[in-house]
Design an enzyme around this catalytic site. Structure first.
Site, PDB file in Angstrom:
ATOM      1  N   ILE A  33      48.258  41.001  68.242  1.00  0.00           N
ATOM      2  CA  ILE A  33      47.575  41.108  67.207  1.00  0.00           C
ATOM      3  C   ILE A  33      46.222  42.042  67.623  1.00  0.00           C
ATOM      4  O   ILE A  33      45.616  42.501  66.787  1.00  0.00           O
ATOM      5  CB  ILE A  33      46.951  39.738  66.514  1.00  0.00           C
ATOM      6  CG1 ILE A  33      48.400  39.030  66.142  1.00  0.00           C
ATOM      7  CG2 ILE A  33      46.030  39.695  65.508  1.00  0.00           C
ATOM      8  CD1 ILE A  33      48.990  39.444  64.846  1.00  0.00           C
ATOM      9  N   TYR A  56      65.981  31.254  68.513  1.00  0.00           N
ATOM     10  CA  TYR A  56      65.207  30.212  69.461  1.00  0.00           C
ATOM     11  C   TYR A  56      64.765  30.978  70.684  1.00  0.00           C
ATOM     12  O   TYR A  56      63.629  30.401  71.308  1.00  0.00           O
ATOM     13  CB  TYR A  56      66.173  29.005  69.676  1.00  0.00           C
ATOM     14  CG  TYR A  56      66.512  28.225  68.712  1.00  0.00           C
ATOM     15  CD1 TYR A  56      65.662  27.688  68.064  1.00  0.00           C
ATOM     16  CD2 TYR A  56      67.779  28.069  68.313  1.00  0.00           C
ATOM     17  CE1 TYR A  56      65.805  26.778  67.021  1.00  0.00           C
ATOM     18  CE2 TYR A  56      68.370  27.325  67.104  1.00  0.00           C
ATOM     19  CZ  TYR A  56      67.357  26.576  66.554  1.00  0.00           C
ATOM     20  OH  TYR A  56      67.525  25.756  65.474  1.00  0.00           O
ATOM     21  N   ASP A  90      56.608  41.974  67.348  1.00  0.00           N
ATOM     22  CA  ASP A  90      55.324  42.343  67.455  1.00  0.00           C
ATOM     23  C   ASP A  90      55.215  43.730  66.673  1.00  0.00           C
ATOM     24  O   ASP A  90      54.051  44.292  66.083  1.00  0.00           O
ATOM     25  CB  ASP A  90      54.837  42.605  68.902  1.00  0.00           C
ATOM     26  CG  ASP A  90      53.965  41.504  69.469  1.00  0.00           C
ATOM     27  OD1 ASP A  90      53.338  40.769  68.517  1.00  0.00           O
ATOM     28  OD2 ASP A  90      54.262  41.273  70.855  1.00  0.00           O
ATOM     29  N   ASP A 120      53.872  37.240  86.666  1.00  0.00           N
ATOM     30  CA  ASP A 120      55.411  36.971  86.331  1.00  0.00           C
ATOM     31  C   ASP A 120      56.031  37.975  87.155  1.00  0.00           C
ATOM     32  O   ASP A 120      55.724  39.151  87.227  1.00  0.00           O
ATOM     33  CB  ASP A 120      55.778  37.463  85.025  1.00  0.00           C
ATOM     34  CG  ASP A 120      55.241  36.388  83.843  1.00  0.00           C
ATOM     35  OD1 ASP A 120      54.751  35.395  84.241  1.00  0.00           O
ATOM     36  OD2 ASP A 120      55.323  36.632  82.750  1.00  0.00           O
ATOM     37  N   CYS A 133      69.636  39.589  52.462  1.00  0.00           N
ATOM     38  CA  CYS A 133      70.793  39.778  53.350  1.00  0.00           C
ATOM     39  C   CYS A 133      71.670  38.645  53.225  1.00  0.00           C
ATOM     40  O   CYS A 133      72.361  38.594  52.073  1.00  0.00           O
ATOM     41  CB  CYS A 133      70.296  40.129  54.876  1.00  0.00           C
ATOM     42  SG  CYS A 133      71.560  41.154  55.748  1.00  0.00           S
ATOM     43  N   LEU A 134      71.793  37.748  54.243  1.00  0.00           N
ATOM     44  CA  LEU A 134      72.481  36.795  53.984  1.00  0.00           C
ATOM     45  C   LEU A 134      72.384  36.132  52.800  1.00  0.00           C
ATOM     46  O   LEU A 134      73.190  35.299  51.957  1.00  0.00           O
ATOM     47  CB  LEU A 134      72.759  35.781  55.185  1.00  0.00           C
ATOM     48  CG  LEU A 134      73.692  34.412  54.979  1.00  0.00           C
ATOM     49  CD1 LEU A 134      75.087  35.115  55.076  1.00  0.00           C
ATOM     50  CD2 LEU A 134      73.360  33.560  56.114  1.00  0.00           C
ATOM     51  N   HIS A 153      66.864  44.160  54.025  1.00  0.00           N
ATOM     52  CA  HIS A 153      65.614  43.329  54.460  1.00  0.00           C
ATOM     53  C   HIS A 153      64.323  43.916  54.050  1.00  0.00           C
ATOM     54  O   HIS A 153      63.636  44.608  54.607  1.00  0.00           O
ATOM     55  CB  HIS A 153      65.642  43.303  55.966  1.00  0.00           C
ATOM     56  CG  HIS A 153      66.867  42.409  56.567  1.00  0.00           C
ATOM     57  ND1 HIS A 153      66.739  41.098  57.146  1.00  0.00           N
ATOM     58  CD2 HIS A 153      68.044  42.720  56.971  1.00  0.00           C
ATOM     59  CE1 HIS A 153      67.727  40.954  57.598  1.00  0.00           C
ATOM     60  NE2 HIS A 153      68.681  41.964  57.549  1.00  0.00           N
ATOM     61  N   GLU A 176      61.546  42.391  53.582  1.00  0.00           N
ATOM     62  CA  GLU A 176      60.499  41.702  54.442  1.00  0.00           C
ATOM     63  C   GLU A 176      59.871  42.915  55.612  1.00  0.00           C
ATOM     64  O   GLU A 176      58.984  42.621  56.148  1.00  0.00           O
ATOM     65  CB  GLU A 176      60.778  40.557  55.157  1.00  0.00           C
ATOM     66  CG  GLU A 176      61.869  40.272  55.941  1.00  0.00           C
ATOM     67  CD  GLU A 176      63.520  40.384  55.520  1.00  0.00           C
ATOM     68  OE1 GLU A 176      63.622  40.524  54.232  1.00  0.00           O
ATOM     69  OE2 GLU A 176      64.180  39.939  56.370  1.00  0.00           O
TER      70      GLU A 176
END
Ligand code: GLN
Length: 532
Positions: A21, A56, A73, A150, A383-384, A509, A511
């Site tokens: 963001i 997940y 992102d 990391d 979609c689905l 899609h 969206e």
């Protein structure tokens, strides 16, 4: 000819501070001053792309025009900038290693030992500079995924160190950290930031700008302390305070002069003040709705806000257009059956059935659509979601016993949704779906046509199954009409039930294409119908 400038955004202390963001907000401000900007995400995992991970693990998988399965992102980048990204905007460790190993097998490094430095870091640098190479952008912002310290991030930080050395004042590093507030002592704590910057310094990188995520306003003393301990000017200590909406962040960053600081450091002209008129207009509508509408999002990842990110944001955009707050309720489709549907769905004024894979939660989605159809509640399937609507109509209206999708049931008696011809021989899972933008022709006098206001559109896809055209005649006779069709392959892209108030299922899609500056027409139209 302009020389492209590079900005690196790293993160410290913890993940989820909102690097995406901040990157998108800075890019927005630079764009609003007339600069051409793009944003890239480097992800330090070994998957080639997030297409093979479940939500997940990785939240939503965002799809670009050119058919790349990418980090969510990139969705923020597009929603803020209103400029499409491409496969080059998301690089993973998997892609880097794959390229280097392929070159090794070809003999490109013949005689040499192939190593992380310089071969992996060179490939990282090449991918970063690739976006600036065609002179299309004044500024390339590269967000480094993960947190400094990391193990996975080390080669990326090393690449940043080298680029900083090579490019000197043509690049800079923004480091995002957390300044926690401790209620016990009533203080904001800067130590995590100091440690995080120290860690970057150990890797040879001095950040030029620090963005401090905080719940409370930073006092001047806190700013001074951070500046002193981290070798940055006090004007380069930027506050990023928690806000209700991500769309407020560009305005906050403007107030903190992040854009001006960055431009000055890069030796770029400040030009005019950023033009954020349209943005502010959108924000005002978002924050001051005249009405509210309850819409259900039926999916199976309800405990995970990131799983349906783009749908959430598309509703924010469409809500603002309608001056209506969309009170989006995430509903687990596994809890929906013939007995529970009425109780669970009764307060909803609109029902959206989410995209998805596999049979978990499938029947609940079908049942939710039956409820929407019978109660004439506006329904939108993505979609689905569209495929479920087809199955529902087949079973209940056409009386096709055992109608289904061959994805869920190989031996379905009526495979009204079936695997696409081109997918039949596909065995590998990574990047092999029907992906990216395809054209679609709309029929006149339909909800779709009314929403888009034109007959030829393109939308983004990510699927292996499709409407089985051998059933089309039966469907259309009974009142479910194909209103959008791919002109090249004849694949059905949109199904509508015109006799209902608003019932539209789309194989694509929508969206992924909704942005602040161009909210998606189908979402706008759906929210309007639900709010009426
Ligand atoms: N699983 C379905 C297919 O592959 C739908 C995919 C989706 O919703 N993205 O066709």
């Amino acid at each position: 000819m302009v020389k492209t400038k590079y900005i690196f955004v790293t993160g410290g202390v913890t993940s989820s501070l909102g690097k995406g963001i901040i990157s998108a907000s800075l890019a927005k401000l630079l764009q609003a001053r007339g600069y051409k900007v793009t944003i890239q995400k480097l992800d330090p995992y070994i998957n080639i792309d997030p297409g093979t991970m479940n939500p997940y693990e990785h939240g939503e998988c965002y799809v670009t025009e050119d058919g790349a399965e990418t980090d969510l992102d990139l969705g923020h980048y597009e929603r803020f900038l209103n400029v499409p990204t491409s496969k080059n905007n998301n690089v993973t460790t998997g892609k880097i290693y794959q390229t280097v190993i392929n070159k090794e097998r070809r003999g490109d490094y013949l005689g040499k030992t192939v190593q992380i430095i310089p071969h992996i870091t060179d490939e990282i640098k090449r991918r970063i500079k690739l976006l600036g190479s065609k002179n299309k952008f004044d500024v390339v912002i590269t967000e480094i995924g993960g947190t400094v310290g990391d193990i996975e991030s080390l080669p990326y930080i090393e690449a940043v160190r080298q680029l900083k050395w090579e490019m000197q004042s043509d690049c800079l590093v923004i480091h995002l950290t957390l300044v926690p507030y401790l209620p016990a002592s009533g203080e904001l704590k800067t130590k995590p930031t100091q440690h995080s910057v120290k860690m970057l310094l150990e890797n040879g990188v001095q950040p030029d700008v620090l963005v401090l995520r905080t719940q409370r306003t930073l006092t001047i003393d806190v700013r001074k302390k951070v500046a002193l301990f981290c070798n940055v000017e006090i004007s380069s200590v930027i506050e990023s305070i928690d806000v209700a909406s991500i769309y407020e962040v560009p305005l906050l960053m403007k107030k903190e002069k992040l854009d001006a600081t960055v431009l000055t450091k890069l030796g770029l002209a400040l030009n005019n003040e950023p033009d954020l008129k349209q943005w502010t207009l959108f924000l005002n509508k978002l924050k001051n709705p005249k009405k509210q509408v309850k819409i259900g999002l039926i999916g199976k990842y309800v405990e995970l806000v990131d799983a349906y990110k783009s749908i959430n944001e598309a509703f924010a955009h469409a809500g603002a257009v309608n001056e209506c707050k969309v009170d989006l309720r995430l509903i687990n489709s596994e809890t929906i059956n013939e007995d529970s549907a009425g109780e669970i769905l009764k307060e909803l004024k609109g029902i959206l059935v989410a995209p998805g894979f596999g049979h978990r939660g499938f029947e609940g989605k079908v049942t939710a659509i039956r409820y929407a159809r019978k109660m004439n509640i506006p329904f939108f399937g993505s979609c689905l979601g569209m495929q479920c609507a087809v199955v529902e109509f087949g079973r209940d209206v056409l009386n096709l016993q055992g109608a289904g999708s061959t994805e869920m049931d190989h031996s379905s008696q009526h495979p009204v949704i079936d695997i696409m011809e081109e997918q039949k021989g596909v065995l590998e899972k990574g990047g092999t779906m029907r992906l990216g933008a395809y054209p679609c022709k709309l029929k006149k006098d339909t909800k779709a046509m009314a929403a888009y206001g034109k007959t030829l559109i393109t939308e983004r896809h990510r699927h292996r199954f499709e409407f089985n055209n051998s059933y089309l005649e039966q469907y259309e006779k009974a009142g479910m009409i194909a209103t959008g069709i791919n002109p090249d392959s004849q694949l059905i892209e949109i199904m509508e039930i015109p006799s209902l108030k608003w019932f539209v299922g789309v194989q694509f899609h929508p969206e992924f294409k909704s942005t602040v500056m161009s909210p998606h027409p189908l979402f706008v139209s759906f929210v309007k119908a639900a709010a009426e």
